[in-house]
Design a protein around this motif. Structure first.
Motif: not given
Length: 459
Positions: A265-273, A158-162
Motif C-alpha cells: 500500500i502506497g500513499g498517492e502523494k508518497s510512495f504510491g505505486p 505500507m509506504d516505506a522501502p526495505i
C-alpha cells in the motif's frame, strides 16, 4: 502535552468509523454489537529476546500482528484495531525501545527486532499470524516473514522501502530522507526538548495535507517521544539500516523471495505505486493498492480507505471456479518459477529428466489446465498424440517442434521465446532440444492423455 490511552483511542476510532467501515451498532431490538469494546483491550508487558515490549491485545479469532513505524507508536493502529477485533486476535506491540516498551540501547537490527516479535507471538501462544506494517515496521515485518515464513500467513507493507531490497540505493539519494543519516549523541542533544519541532517536520512534509494529521495525534506522539530514551531508540532504528541492507541482501540471495501473499500500500502523494515495485523485488505474490489523498501517514490521513484495503486483503479467500470451470488467476513469472516441480503426469511425455510444473487445474480431470515442462538440453520426446486440443508457448530456450509420426522425415520448426504452436487432438507431433534447455507452457481442456505413436518402417 497529553497522552491518550490506547483503549480510549480504540473507542474513539470505533465511534468515528462505525457507519463507514461496517461496525455493527446495537439495534433497537437489543442485538449486541460485534465490535470489541475498548475495555476488552488487554495491556501486557512481554519479556522477549532480552527486552520487554509493551503489547496491546484485543478481540479473538485468527491472529493479526500490527507493527508501527517512526513518528508514531502502536497507538497508530486504533482505527484498524476497532475493525479487526470483531473477529481477529489483534496484537499491537511498541517496537524495541519505543513508545511504552522498555528502554533499549542496542538490538535495533531488524532481524533482531523480528526475533522480538516472534517472542511475543510465542508468549501468547500464537503459531501463525497475518502481519500488517508501516514505515520502520515494514522492515521488521520483512525480516520476520523472511526468517519465519511458516509463522506469517499474509503480509501488508505500507509506504516505506526495505533496506537492501529493490531500488534501495536510489531511494537513499532522495533529499527528503536526510534523516536516515541523522543521529548520534550530538543529534540527540540538539533535539532534546524540541521533539515536537523535529517530529512536525515528518508529519508536515510527508503528509498530502498536513491538516489531515490531527493536532491531538501530534501532541500524543510528541509526549511519548520526549520520554527518556525514546529519541535515542528512534535514531538507532535508522542507524541500523546499513546492517539491515547487508542482512536482507544475503538472505534474499540464499533463500529467495517471500512466497506468502503480500499487499503493498502506497500513499498517492508518497510512495504510491513505487511501494509495489519495491515489494516485488522481495516477494513473488504482490498485490498493489494506492490510497488517494494520502501521503505517508495513511492511518492518520485516510484511515477509512486504508482500513478497508487491509480488511479486504486479509479477508480474501482463494478464488472459486466459475460455472465454466475457470477460476480467476493471476500469477507473475516469479510465482510460476517458484512452484513445485514434478516428473511425469497426465498429459506429459514421461521422458526422464523433464520436470513438470502444474500451474492451473488438473489434466486428468475435466476442465481447463495449464502446465509447464522444463526440458534439459539434448532431450527428445518421440511422436505422440493427446486426446484434447492444446496450445503451447515457448518461454525460454530453443524448442524444435514438428508434426507427423517420423521425426526423420517430418519438417521441424525451431521456436524460441514467444513461439506458439498447437497440438490438435489425435494429431501426431514430436519435439526435442539440442544444445540448450527449453521451457514450454501448455494449455488444454482435460481430461488429457499421452499416446506414443509407432514410427513407420522405411521400405
Amino acid at each position: 502535552m497529553k497522552i491518550i490511552s490506547f483503549t480510549r483511542r480504540v473507542a474513539i476510532a470505533a465511534a468515528l468509523t462505525t457507519s463507514l467501515v461496517g461496525l455493527d451498532a446495537p439495534a433497537a431490538t437489543g442485538k449486541a454489537t460485534t465490535t470489541a469494546p475498548a475495555s476488552a483491550v488487554r495491556l501486557q508487558e512481554i519479556a522477549t529476546n532480552g527486552t520487554v515490549l509493551h503489547v496491546r491485545i484485543a478481540g479473538s479469532g485468527p491472529a493479526v500482528v500490527l507493527l508501527h513505524g517512526y513518528g508514531d507508536t502502536g497507538d497508530m493502529w486504533g482505527p484498524l484495531v476497532a475493525e479487526l477485533a470483531r473477529n481477529h486476535t489483534v496484537i499491537v506491540p511498541d517496537l524495541r525501545g519505543m513508545g511504552l516498551s522498555a528502554r533499549a540501547d542496542k538490538g535495533f537490527e531488524k532481524a533482531n527486532e523480528a526475533a522480538d516479535i516472534i517472542g511475543v507471538m510465542d508468549a501468547l501462544g500464537i503459531k501463525r499470524a497475518d502481519v500488517v506494517a508501516h514505515d520502520i515496521g515494514n522492515m521488521v515485518a520483512y525480516a520476520l516473514a523472511a526468517r519465519n515464513a511458516d509463522r506469517v500467513t499474509k503480509l501488508v507493507l505500507m509506504d516505506a522501502p526495505i533496506p537492501g531490497i529493490g531500488p534501495w540505493e536510489e531511494i537513499l539519494k532522495t533529499p527528503l530522507l536526510w534523516h536516515f543519516r541523522f543521529g548520534g549523541p550530538d543529534m540527540e542533544r540538539l533535539v532534546a526538548g524540541r521533539e515536537r519541532i523535529y517530529l512536525d517536520r515528518f508529519w508536515n512534509e510527508f503528509s498530502a495535507n498536513p491538516a489531515n494529521f490531527p493536532e491531538a495525534e501530534r501532541e500524543h506522539y510528541a509526549a511519548l517521544y520526549a520520554a527518556p530514551g525514546r529519541m535515542h531508540a528512534g535514531f538507532a532504528q535508522f542507524a541500523a539500516f546499513d546492517q539491515d541492507a547487508v542482512d536482507n541482501r544475503a538472505w534474499l540471495a540464499a533463500h529467495g523471495k517471500l512466497t506468502m501473499p503480500v499487499l503493498a500500500i502506497g500513499g498517492e502523494k508518497s510512495f504510491g505505486p513505487m511501494m509495489a515495485i519495491d515489494a516485488r523485488a522481495g516477494a513473488i505474490d504482490v498485490q498493489e493498492r494506492v490510497i488517494a489523498g494520502a501521503g505517508h501517514w495513511l492511518m492518520e490521513e485516510q484511515p477509512v480507505a486504508t482500513v478497508a484495503a487491509i480488511r479486504e486483503f486479509l479477508d480474501a479467500q482463494p478464488a472459486s471456479p466459475a460455472k465454466d470451470g475457470l477460476a480467476p488467476t493471476a500469477l507473475s513469472l516469479d510465482q510460476t518459477q517458484s512452484m513445485t516441480t514434478a516428473g511425469a503426469g497426465t498429459g506429459t511425455s514421461g521422458v526422464a529428466g523433464i520436470k513438470t510444473v502444474l500451474l492451473y487445474g488438473d489434466p486428468a480431470k475435466p476442465g481447463p489446465y495449464v502446465l509447464e515442462i522444463r526440458v534439459p538440453a539434448n532431450t527428445a520426446i518421440a511422436a505422440h498424440t493427446h486426446r484434447d486440443n492444446r496450445f503451447a508457448t515457448v518461454i525460454s530456450g530453443t524448442w524444435y517442434f514438428g508434426f507427423g509420426s517420423n521425426p526423420a522425415t517430418a519438417r521441424v520448426k525451431a521456436l524460441t521465446a514467444g513461439g506458439l504452436y498447437t497440438e490438435p487432438g489425435k494429431l501426431p507431433h514430436f519435439a526435442f532440444t539440442r544444445d540448450e534447455a527449453a521451457v514450454v507452457r501448455i494449455t488444454g481442456m482435460g481430461p488429457s492423455d499421452t499416446a506414443f505413436v509407432a514410427v513407420p518402417i522405411a521400405r
